[in-house]
Design an enzyme around this catalytic site. Structure first.
Site, PDB file in Angstrom:
ATOM      1  N   ALA A   4      -2.330  -9.099  14.687  1.00  0.00           N
ATOM      2  CA  ALA A   4      -1.995  -7.680  14.479  1.00  0.00           C
ATOM      3  C   ALA A   4      -3.154  -6.893  13.872  1.00  0.00           C
ATOM      4  CB  ALA A   4      -0.751  -7.547  13.593  1.00  0.00           C
ATOM      5  N   GLU A  48       9.130   0.266   3.385  1.00  0.00           N
ATOM      6  CA  GLU A  48       9.063  -0.469   4.657  1.00  0.00           C
ATOM      7  C   GLU A  48       8.529  -1.860   4.360  1.00  0.00           C
ATOM      8  OE1 GLU A  48       7.322   0.690   8.882  1.00  0.00           O
ATOM      9  OE2 GLU A  48       5.783  -0.323   7.715  1.00  0.00           O
ATOM     10  N   ASP A  95       7.692   4.942   5.695  1.00  0.00           N
ATOM     11  CA  ASP A  95       6.703   3.939   5.268  1.00  0.00           C
ATOM     12  C   ASP A  95       5.690   4.478   4.264  1.00  0.00           C
ATOM     13  OD1 ASP A  95       5.445   5.586   7.091  1.00  0.00           O
ATOM     14  OD2 ASP A  95       4.320   3.987   8.067  1.00  0.00           O
ATOM     15  N   ARG A 101       0.842  -1.206   0.000  1.00  0.00           N
ATOM     16  CA  ARG A 101       0.000   0.000   0.000  1.00  0.00           C
ATOM     17  C   ARG A 101       0.873   1.251   0.000  1.00  0.00           C
ATOM     18  NH1 ARG A 101       2.345   2.363   3.334  1.00  0.00           N
ATOM     19  NH2 ARG A 101       2.200   2.445   5.594  1.00  0.00           N
TER      20      ARG A 101
HETATM   21  P1  GTP Z   1       5.280   4.223  13.024  1.00  0.00           P
HETATM   22  O1  GTP Z   1       4.559   3.389  14.066  1.00  0.00           O
HETATM   23  O2  GTP Z   1       4.840   3.899  11.637  1.00  0.00           O
HETATM   24  O3  GTP Z   1       5.275   5.670  13.337  1.00  0.00           O
HETATM   25  O4  GTP Z   1       6.807   3.852  13.014  1.00  0.00           O
HETATM   26  P2  GTP Z   1       7.791   3.317  14.139  1.00  0.00           P
HETATM   27  O5  GTP Z   1       9.022   4.089  14.045  1.00  0.00           O
HETATM   28  O6  GTP Z   1       7.133   3.196  15.455  1.00  0.00           O
HETATM   29  O7  GTP Z   1       8.112   1.908  13.505  1.00  0.00           O
HETATM   30  P3  GTP Z   1       7.677   0.438  13.846  1.00  0.00           P
HETATM   31  O8  GTP Z   1       8.613  -0.357  13.010  1.00  0.00           O
HETATM   32  O9  GTP Z   1       7.609   0.164  15.304  1.00  0.00           O
HETATM   33  O10 GTP Z   1       6.188   0.303  13.278  1.00  0.00           O
HETATM   34  C1  GTP Z   1       5.905   0.425  11.926  1.00  0.00           C
HETATM   35  C2  GTP Z   1       4.569  -0.219  11.594  1.00  0.00           C
HETATM   36  O11 GTP Z   1       4.464  -1.542  12.129  1.00  0.00           O
HETATM   37  C3  GTP Z   1       3.349   0.473  12.141  1.00  0.00           C
HETATM   38  O12 GTP Z   1       2.973   1.548  11.347  1.00  0.00           O
HETATM   39  C4  GTP Z   1       2.326  -0.667  12.132  1.00  0.00           C
HETATM   40  O13 GTP Z   1       1.866  -0.918  10.813  1.00  0.00           O
HETATM   41  C5  GTP Z   1       3.162  -1.849  12.551  1.00  0.00           C
HETATM   42  N1  GTP Z   1       3.144  -1.999  14.018  1.00  0.00           N
HETATM   43  C6  GTP Z   1       4.109  -1.628  14.872  1.00  0.00           C
HETATM   44  N2  GTP Z   1       3.761  -1.895  16.131  1.00  0.00           N
HETATM   45  C7  GTP Z   1       2.532  -2.464  16.081  1.00  0.00           C
HETATM   46  C8  GTP Z   1       1.627  -2.964  17.079  1.00  0.00           C
HETATM   47  O14 GTP Z   1       1.886  -2.932  18.268  1.00  0.00           O
HETATM   48  N3  GTP Z   1       0.446  -3.486  16.633  1.00  0.00           N
HETATM   49  C9  GTP Z   1       0.118  -3.538  15.314  1.00  0.00           C
HETATM   50  N4  GTP Z   1      -1.065  -4.071  14.991  1.00  0.00           N
HETATM   51  N5  GTP Z   1       0.943  -3.075  14.349  1.00  0.00           N
HETATM   52  C10 GTP Z   1       2.133  -2.535  14.727  1.00  0.00           C
END
Ligand code: GTP
Ligand code: MG
Length: 216
Positions: A164, A152, A85, A56
């Site tokens: 998730a 990403e 992302d 996406r």
């Molecule tokens: P953002 O969350 O996108 O601001 O980035 P970040 O720097 O926190 O990166 P991270 O790699 O932790 O997360 C990136 C993406 O992974 C998120 O946008 C979600 O799509 C997914 N993700 C991360 N943590 C979770 C979680 O606790 N639950 C779910 N359902 N998805 C998650």
């Protein structure tokens, strides 16, 4: 003040549309690479490590909100610099070892530059979230230049993906203030997912070894 700021943001997003092509192309590049790896793997090992792939592009609204959340000015440079992302690919695997196989295969490709990795498999989040995240850069060949573009990649098992997607819905429903008892139940489900993944892997290994024995 707001009336003055708004057209600026619109101008920036209009300008951003011109580089959206890069992210759309990066999704295609990564998607094709993963399909090739999956097909080759199927030939060699008689099974597909990838169940399916989703991709996406982040919406303009979501990009703007993220920059604001990060306290950055809305500019095309900041979009490219701070939002990792915009192009997102999710790879859903059958078993946990497949996740690392995909990570290794993708990371070792010459034209892929791995910028960041997060191993939430080895270090799950406190809520129970498990996945492997990579931020990579892939070259996009335009008519007159090559532009390395960020993607990403999230890799997880089918069971982890099931968890998730529900956790994400619940998180949004409560606008980030999920009640403690629901968090606890979600964590219990995450532990069940871990158990399920290891049990399914064990069954698969067992069946495979029986098949190998029968071949001999
Ligand atoms: P953002 O969350 O996108 O601001 O980035 P970040 O720097 O926190 O990166 P991270 O790699 O932790 O997360 C990136 C993406 O992974 C998120 O946008 C979600 O799509 C997914 N993700 C991360 N943590 C979770 C979680 O606790 N639950 C779910 N359902 N998805 C998650
Ligand atoms: Mg996050």
């Amino acid at each position: 003040m707001r009336e003055l700021e708004l057209p600026d943001v619109q101008d920036v997003m209009l300008e951003y549309r011109k580089i959206k092509l890069l992210y759309r192309s990066a999704l295609k590049e990564i998607g094709t690479k993963l399909e090739i790896l999956n097909d080759e793997f199927k030939l060699v090992h008689q099974y597909n490590p990838i169940e399916h792939i989703e991709s996406r592009l982040k919406t303009d609204e979501s990009i703007t909100r993220k920059l604001i959340r990060k306290g950055k000015e809305i500019t095309v440079e900041n979009i490219q610099k701070y939002i990792d992302d915009i192009a997102g690919v999710r790879v859903i695997c059958s078993f946990t070892p497949d996740i690392y196989r995909i990570v290794d295969m993708i990371s070792s490709q010459d034209d892929i530059e791995v910028l960041k990795t997060k191993d939430y498999m080895l270090n799950p989040k406190v809520n129970g979230y498990r996945s492997y995240h990579l931020i990579v850069r892939v070259p996009i060949f335009l008519s007159d230049r090559v532009v390395p573009t960020k993607v990403e990649i999230q890799i997880r098992t089918v069971a982890m993906d099931f968890w998730a997607s529900l956790e994400h819905k619940i998180y949004y429903k409560y606008e980030g203030n999920t009640p403690e008892y629901i968090k606890k139940e979600l964590k219990e489900c995450a532990d069940l997912v871990t158990f399920l993944d290891s049990k399914m892997l064990a069954i698969n290994e067992e069946v495979r070894s029986i098949r190998e024995e029968n071949k001999e």
